[in-house]
Enzyme design. Structure first.
Site, mmCIF file in Angstrom:
data_model
loop_
_atom_site.group_PDB
_atom_site.id
_atom_site.type_symbol
_atom_site.label_atom_id
_atom_site.label_comp_id
_atom_site.label_asym_id
_atom_site.label_seq_id
_atom_site.Cartn_x
_atom_site.Cartn_y
_atom_site.Cartn_z
ATOM 1 N N MET A 46 14.923 -19.074 -0.163
ATOM 2 C CA MET A 46 15.374 -17.975 -0.986
ATOM 3 C C MET A 46 15.851 -18.492 -2.056
ATOM 4 O O MET A 46 14.678 -17.392 -2.810
ATOM 5 C CB MET A 46 16.195 -17.056 -0.007
ATOM 6 N N TYR A 54 15.474 -27.248 3.884
ATOM 7 C CA TYR A 54 14.727 -27.220 5.103
ATOM 8 C C TYR A 54 14.170 -27.368 6.409
ATOM 9 O O TYR A 54 13.184 -28.404 5.709
ATOM 10 C CB TYR A 54 14.932 -25.570 5.257
ATOM 11 N N ARG A 76 -12.496 1.694 0.148
ATOM 12 C CA ARG A 76 -11.237 1.583 0.227
ATOM 13 C C ARG A 76 -10.560 2.739 -0.545
ATOM 14 O O ARG A 76 -9.704 3.545 0.075
ATOM 15 C CB ARG A 76 -10.372 1.184 -1.231
ATOM 16 N N LYS A 120 0.461 0.173 -13.026
ATOM 17 C CA LYS A 120 1.185 0.244 -11.406
ATOM 18 C C LYS A 120 2.133 -1.200 -11.660
ATOM 19 O O LYS A 120 1.661 -1.641 -11.891
ATOM 20 C CB LYS A 120 -0.015 0.596 -10.743
HETATM 21 C C1 LIG Z 1 -5.637 -1.990 -10.273
HETATM 22 C C2 LIG Z 1 -6.698 -1.747 -10.640
HETATM 23 C C3 LIG Z 1 -6.961 -1.791 -12.405
HETATM 24 C C4 LIG Z 1 -6.488 -1.984 -13.190
HETATM 25 O O1 LIG Z 1 -7.749 -3.984 -12.701
HETATM 26 P P1 LIG Z 1 -7.363 -5.203 -13.347
HETATM 27 O O2 LIG Z 1 -8.141 -6.684 -11.948
HETATM 28 O O3 LIG Z 1 -5.461 -5.598 -12.780
HETATM 29 O O4 LIG Z 1 -7.628 -5.189 -14.326
HETATM 30 C C5 LIG Z 1 -8.498 -0.486 -12.608
HETATM 31 N N1 LIG Z 1 -8.332 0.705 -11.611
HETATM 32 C C6 LIG Z 1 -8.577 1.041 -10.396
HETATM 33 C C7 LIG Z 1 -8.916 1.471 -9.733
HETATM 34 C C8 LIG Z 1 -7.093 -0.434 -9.662
HETATM 35 O O5 LIG Z 1 -7.189 -0.018 -8.353
#
Ligand SMILES: *Cc1c(COP(=O)(O)O)cnc(C)c1O
Length: 376
Positions: free
Chosen positions: A319, A271, A149, A50
């Site tokens: 930036m 800055y 979640r 992801k």
């Molecule tokens: C992001 C995620 C993972 C991977 O988690 P890591 O801590 O990066 O290994 C696995 N399962 C779900 C549901 C996630 O959202």
């Protein structure tokens, strides 16, 4: 660094003219995958890709891991699955963690994108699509075991079970859940979530389990199920807080110097003039800032390195640039186009994340797109 290497690095910088070089070591990525597989065998390892494989490039990462035998890939959003799908052979399964959004059913079914079903409503939608298409459709089934979640809440479990018994159109690949505190081996939340998953397993005995993220893999065999879902550990991040990191670094970030100067006592830097030189100081400005993923919270905090020497960040992170104190280096060592190490042997992801008051995940996923990316 010896003289020849140094000269080479400087030449490369001047030649390439990029503001920074992000090196992504795909061989190290594969070694990390193997390291995780050895930890969990005979279970299998998926890859969580992801957010563009945590910023490293989902196309490159997923293709490399596919060649190495990985067949399960997780993204968060449908749009990511859509982009990745043409890059991978048909026998690679791409799962969408955020679930099934209304309107995506046909596209998922057509493209072989597998939704993670997070609620009764989503199961109904997906089953409806299967009935309309008159064919069985695959899904993963996620339960909430205490993170609140994503995933089927406890009160929906009976309805899910009876629907799966009667409908017969959904091909559940596995039951999954996600750990909220897997990076903390002492957290009692881990055991509580495992106990809840075991209750779920007795209610859905026909399905196999998929539970552990990176941290979960190192909580022990009880957490492994048949398939684990590592993300950060593949990319070299530490799976467990406060323990030596068993993973190999995958990225290296070197940023170019764009100007050097000497300032007198009392000179203000950056800055807001938040930094005031305590004595005559040699400074360098490097070509990366918060727009390149180096958080503004590193202002007057973190550091970069050259020849193993720590060069503190002085003043605010801008930036597009950061000013560093190079007084500790021999005069002339850093020149226009020289490279300094932001991530590498002297500074890990965790180091910079700590200085920035964040986590390695946020540093990785924020890595900017102005660096020249070099895959090895
Ligand atoms: C992001 C995620 C993972 C991977 O988690 P890591 O801590 O990066 O290994 C696995 N399962 C779900 C549901 C996630 O959202």
């Amino acid at each position: 660094m010896d003289g020849a290497v140094r000269e080479n690095t400087q030449q490369k910088a001047i030649k390439g003219g990029a503001s920074g070089y992000l090196t992504i070591d795909l061989a190290a990525l594969v070694r990390n995958y193997d390291r995780l597989v050895s930890e969990i065998a005979p279970a299998r390892a998926a890859a969580v890709v992801k957010a563009d494989a945590y910023g490293l490039g989902a196309d490159r990462v997923a293709a490399r891991l596919y060649d190495h035998g990985c067949r399960h890939f997780f993204v968060a959003q449908f749009v990511e699955a859509r982009r990745l799908r043409p890059q991978l052979a048909r026998d690679a399964m791409i799962f969408v963690l955020n679930g099934l959004q209304p309107g995506n059913e046909l596209a998922c079914a057509d493209d072989g994108i597998v939704p993670v079903i997070n609620s009764l409503e989503q199961l109904r939608q997906w089953a409806g699509a299967a009935v309309n298409l008159n064919r069985r459709l695959p899904a993963a089934l996620q339960f909430d075991t205490g993170m609140s979640r994503l995933g089927v809440p406890p009160q929906e479990r009976p309805a899910i079970a009876s629907m799966l018994r009667t409908c017969g159109m959904i091909d559940i690949q596995f039951v999954m859940s996600h750990l909220a505190s897997a990076d903390d081996v002492l957290s009692e939340q881990n055991g509580n979530q495992l106990a809840e998953l075991r209750r779920i397993a007795t209610e859905f005995p026909e399905y196999e389990l998929c539970f552990a993220n990176s941290g979960g893999i190192f909580l022990g065999e009880a957490y492994h199920g048949v398939l684990v879902r590592p993300g950060i550990a593949l990319y070299g991040g530490a799976p467990t807080d406060g323990h030596p990191n068993p993973m190999e670094p995958v990225i290296k970030l070197d940023v170019a110097v764009v100007q050097t100067r000497e300032v007198p006592t009392g000179a203000r830097v950056g800055y807001g003039g938040s930094h005031v030189a305590a004595g005559p100081t040699r400074l360098a400005t490097i070509a990366a800032g918060y727009a390149d993923g180096l958080p503004r919270s590193l202002s007057d905090r973190g550091a970069v390195y050259c020849d193993g020497v720590r060069l503190p960040i002085v003043g605010r992170v801008s930036m597009d640039s950061i000013t560093i104190d190079i007084s500790a280096l021999p005069e002339g060592r850093l020149q226009l186009g020289s490279l300094v190490e932001v991530l590498g042997p002297n500074q890990t992801l965790e180091d910079i994340a700590r200085d920035a008051g964040t986590i390695s995940y946020e540093i990785l996923t924020g890595l900017g797109h102005r660096y020249e990316r070099q895959y090895r």
